[in-house]
Design a protein around this motif. Sequence first.
Motif: not given
Length: 151
Positions: A68-84
């Motif tokens: 999921k792409f989010v805005r963090f520290l005023n920049k584009a960031a991505v959170i990845i959930h590869p496994n449990e």
Amino acid sequence: MTTEILEAVSNARRRFLSAVLALFSLISVIGVVYPVGLFLWPHRKKVGGVAVRSIKISILEVPIGEAKFVRFLNKAAVIIHPNEQEVLALSAICTHLGCVVKWNGGKKELDCPCHGGRFDIRGNVLSGPPPAPLASYKARVEDEYIVIEEA
Ligand code: FES
């Protein structure tokens, strides 16, 4: 008597004008100092006018195997959930020339649309021109939330 009254009025007028002049001088000084201060010490991390140093989103927003792409520290960031057991958070800004990378769900990697740079889920360069890995942030699961903070 009349002279004293005229002198008192004149003094009051002088004090009033001095106060108005001092007020305008103060406003002028603030008008110069404030923009210079903003230039020298700019605000960091603004999202919609609010400084963001950490974010917390529901784990349901990033299913396992997705990003999921989010805005963090005023920049584009991505959170990845590869496994449990694991969540990862990376800057989504390509280290080549600054394009925003895209999630490639089929290959489970991040691809840069500008010059073909490719990154693995930890931000390491797989191929292409990027000279360095993507910046990473601290990410953890807390109850039913993913919490992202500056590394
Ligand atoms: S900006 Fe990403 S590969 Fe060039």
